[in-house]
Design an enzyme around this catalytic site. Structure first.
Site, PDB file in Angstrom:
ATOM      1  N   HIS A 145      -2.994   7.964   6.063  1.00  0.00           N
ATOM      2  CA  HIS A 145      -3.228   6.652   5.459  1.00  0.00           C
ATOM      3  C   HIS A 145      -4.629   6.189   5.876  1.00  0.00           C
ATOM      4  O   HIS A 145      -5.382   5.706   5.045  1.00  0.00           O
ATOM      5  CB  HIS A 145      -2.140   5.674   5.883  1.00  0.00           C
ATOM      6  CG  HIS A 145      -2.160   4.397   5.117  1.00  0.00           C
ATOM      7  ND1 HIS A 145      -2.124   4.366   3.741  1.00  0.00           N
ATOM      8  CD2 HIS A 145      -2.232   3.093   5.511  1.00  0.00           C
ATOM      9  CE1 HIS A 145      -2.174   3.101   3.327  1.00  0.00           C
ATOM     10  NE2 HIS A 145      -2.240   2.319   4.375  1.00  0.00           N
ATOM     11  N   HIS A 162      -9.927   1.913   0.055  1.00  0.00           N
ATOM     12  CA  HIS A 162      -8.481   1.742   0.111  1.00  0.00           C
ATOM     13  C   HIS A 162      -8.021   1.146  -1.215  1.00  0.00           C
ATOM     14  O   HIS A 162      -8.255  -0.026  -1.493  1.00  0.00           O
ATOM     15  CB  HIS A 162      -8.118   0.822   1.280  1.00  0.00           C
ATOM     16  CG  HIS A 162      -6.640   0.731   1.529  1.00  0.00           C
ATOM     17  ND1 HIS A 162      -5.709   1.401   0.764  1.00  0.00           N
ATOM     18  CD2 HIS A 162      -5.930   0.054   2.462  1.00  0.00           C
ATOM     19  CE1 HIS A 162      -4.496   1.128   1.217  1.00  0.00           C
ATOM     20  NE2 HIS A 162      -4.602   0.312   2.240  1.00  0.00           N
ATOM     21  N   CYS A 218       0.807  -1.228   0.000  1.00  0.00           N
ATOM     22  CA  CYS A 218       0.000   0.000   0.000  1.00  0.00           C
ATOM     23  C   CYS A 218       0.841   1.279   0.000  1.00  0.00           C
ATOM     24  O   CYS A 218       0.283   2.380   0.025  1.00  0.00           O
ATOM     25  CB  CYS A 218      -0.964  -0.025   1.166  1.00  0.00           C
ATOM     26  SG  CYS A 218      -1.915  -1.548   1.175  1.00  0.00           S
TER      27      CYS A 218
END
Lengths: 395, 265
Positions: A290, A324, A161
């Site tokens: 995040h 996400h 990620c």
């Protein structure tokens, strides 16, 4: 570090195809998440799916390049005049002087799944699936370079990620060492069964739209996105006001899928980014977190924030809009952060109603609009892979 | 971009370190054992090691060798790890499972499926808190990742550990990469002021995308199939001990249009 110019950028995600729609969704607080309707997947979760990709696959992609991920890349490249900006850069510098660095986590693995689903009796791929440039990690790097006509150095970064945040760091170093005069950076990651069932195996998919930093958060909403930016050395006469000013990269050295409990890697990555940008923490106007809405990420990220920043910086997660996007999360959030330098809009945290009292830092719920001069974006990945980016306004 | 090569790690069929690889490359020895022996890197605790995939064990083994030869502590290096294919055994497992009647996947396999799993295991087992990157560039993975590592070393002025590994390709993916044997290589890259012993320089020059042939014949089957083994075209031209040097300039393609040119200063 010598700052670079961000001379063009674009983003396509569940909250909008291109910047115009995205800005409207952010301003009106309209989420792109919806109940899971991904084909062949019955999981009870919400996803951030980009509409129209199947039509693009049929209509626009040559059979050898056919994959949902490449369709998403093609759709993303076609927005906001981005391809025209690349054409101008290639003309200005020569195509071998324009590099390409793309981040992804699953590349075109959705196409690989289809190959197995449709395989012959012996389990091997039928001829239409034997696509040499599709079933491996570099697929998006190859596709984007080809679509843009780039002949400079090209690389795909895949650090879970954090992938498409790190593309900015590498591009800055390429420019500094004169390996290229301009670099197309970006991230492309598309929904696929592997990530849907993979995150399900870790019990990290939420059964509701994700609620970053909320006391009742119970996991993430997976999404997909394609975003790109054109990075150049700062040159006289440019009308772009956005500078890529600093990066920080670190490793937790702690666990494959759990963040460091004190957020040490996250702290180091934010501090190094600020140092490279020559900024004091209090000079940052907006932090795009995040903020995945997993129990662990949000707690440790808030703790890391409290170790770097005094209270009062506008800090928020935009994942309630986009989901996400994994390997594309870095570019999604870099673009949302740098776009605040242009629009003055700092999106709050969608779906956050009651902040978890265990959070060590105040997270902003509502949008704010004002002059924004410096922003920071965080991306953290599996394996303890961290990257923070700083963008600034002006020269 | 100035740098030095201070340490080399290597593992594959018939070689378990730089010394045995060098003997094969120069034709001085035949492989004693043509069977591939999986490495058992001591830096990963035994319990973890049993569960770690071969891709991880290969990368961690050669990374450790390169640091040891260079006498550089792993914690002082940033890392650039490459693999053209990633762990295709896990890719095949994940894809076949999620399209089956019972799509539940193993959580361990899932977190091991990320492309940065090898560098993550290495950073966790060696306590590395600096940057760790994982990259791919298809058939140019070995050279393009080395270019990235040299560039990072040169711009940031700190040691960078480069490692590349690819395992044997599962049958269903052989149409892309026809690799029948695993291998891994590592180079410990140190910054250089361009003057000292072993100082090398790197630049990008026009190229045609073609790889040079390998002189030694013993490793040609590996070189033809496994994308990480393409670094052998560079390793076979290195001479001396740490730091290593090139008697003459060597080129490796990084894509269809550009070569990475490496030469002594």
């Amino acid at each position: 570090m010598p700052a670079c110019l961000v001379s063009a950028y674009t983003l396509t995600c569940a909250a909008g195809t291109g910047l115009t729609v995205l800005r409207k969704s952010l301003r009106e607080r309209r989420s792109g998440l919806r109940p899971n309707d991904f084909p062949h997947c019955s999981l009870d979760t919400w996803i951030g799916r980009v509409p129209g990709l199947d039509e693009i696959r049929v209509r626009e992609l040559e059979p050898l390049w056919n994959s949902r991920n490449n369709a998403l890349a093609a759709l993303g490249l076609a927005q906001d005049g981005f391809l025209e900006a690349i054409r101008v850069a290639c003309e200005r510098y020569g195509a071998t002087r324009v590099g390409c660095i793309i981040g992804t986590s699953t590349s075109s693995i959705g196409r690989t799944e289809e190959g197995f689903q449709d395989s012959g009796d012996d389990g091997s791929f039928r001829p239409e699936y034997r696509q040499e440039a599709v079933h491996h990690p570099h697929s998006p790097g190859l596709f984007v370079a080809r679509e843009c006509g780039l002949k400079g150095p090209s690389l795909t970064l895949s650090t879970a990620c954090a992938s498409s945040a790190r593309v900015f760091s590498s591009a800055q170093r390429w420019l500094q060492a004169d390996m290229a005069d301009a670099v197309v950076v970006g991230g492309v990651d598309s929904l696929c069964l592997t990530v849907l069932y993979g995150f399900d195996s870790l019990e990290l998919n939420s059964s509701q739209p994700c609620r970053p930093f909320d006391v009742n958060r119970n996991g993430l909403s997976l999404g997909e996105a394609a975003g790109f930016a054109l990075i150049e050395r700062a040159w006289e006469g440019s009308d772009s006001a956005i500078r890529f000013a600093g990066y920080g990269e670190s490793s937790d050295a702690f666990h494959m899928s759990q963040p460091h409990p004190q957020g040490e890697g996250a702290r180091v990555s934010m501090v190094s980014a600020l140092r490279r940008a020559g900024l004091q923490p209090q000079e940052v106007d907006y932090i795009n977190l995040h903020g995945t809405a997993t129990r662990a990420n949000d707690l440790t990220e808030a703790l890391a924030l409290s170790r770097v920043f005094e209270e009062g910086v506008f800090a928020a997660s935009s994942k309630g809009w986009t989901g996400h996007a994994l390997g594309a999360a870095g570019i999604v959030e870099a673009v949302i952060a740098m776009d605040a330098l242009t629009t003055g809009l700092m999106p709050g945290t969608l779906n956050l109603s009651d902040q978890d009292p265990e959070m060590a830092y105040h997270i902003c719920r509502n949008n704010e609009e004002r002059s924004v001069q410096a922003v920071l974006s965080n991306s953290f990945g599996f394996g303890g892979n961290n990257c923070s980016l700083v963008f600034r306004s002006g020269s | 971009m100035n740098f030095t090569f201070a340490g080399i790690g290597a593992w594959g069929r018939g070689f378990q370190d730089w010394q045995s690889l060098h003997a094969l490359l120069s034709g001085r020895s035949q492989p004693e054992n043509l069977e591939f022996l999986p490495p058992k890197p001591a830096s990963i605790p035994a319990r973890e090691r049993r569960r770690a995939p071969l891709s991880v064990k290969l990368a961690v083994e050669v990374a450790g060798q390169a640091c040891e030869m260079a006498d550089v502590a792993p914690s002082e290096t940033a890392c650039v790890f490459a693999s053209a294919m990633g762990d295709m055994d896990i890719t095949e497992y994940m894809c076949r499972t999620v399209v089956s009647e019972l799509p539940a996947v193993s959580p361990t396999k899932f977190h091991n499926s990320v492309h940065n799993a090898p560098v993550a295991y290495w950073s966790i087992s060696s306590g590395i808190s600096l940057s760790s990157n994982a990259v791919a560039a298809g058939h140019y993975s070995a050279s393009a990742s080395l270019m990235e590592a040299i560039n990072q070393c040169s711009v940031e002025g700190r040691p960078v550990l480069w490692a590349a590994q690819d395992i044997a390709t599962p049958a269903c993916f052989r149409f892309m990469f026809d690799s029948d044997q695993p291998c891994a290589f590592a180079l410990l890259i140190l910054p250089s002021d361009g003057k000292g012993e072993g100082s090398l320089s790197a630049s990008l020059v026009a190229g045609d995308g073609n790889w040079p042939g390998l002189s030694g014949s013993l490793l040609r089957p590996l070189y033809e199939g496994n994308p990480s083994s393409r670094i052998l075209s560079c390793l076979e031209k290195l001479t001396g001990d740490s730091p290593f040097t090139f008697p003459e300039a060597m080129h490796m393609p990084v894509n269809e249009h550009l070569d990475l040119r490496l030469e002594a200063k």
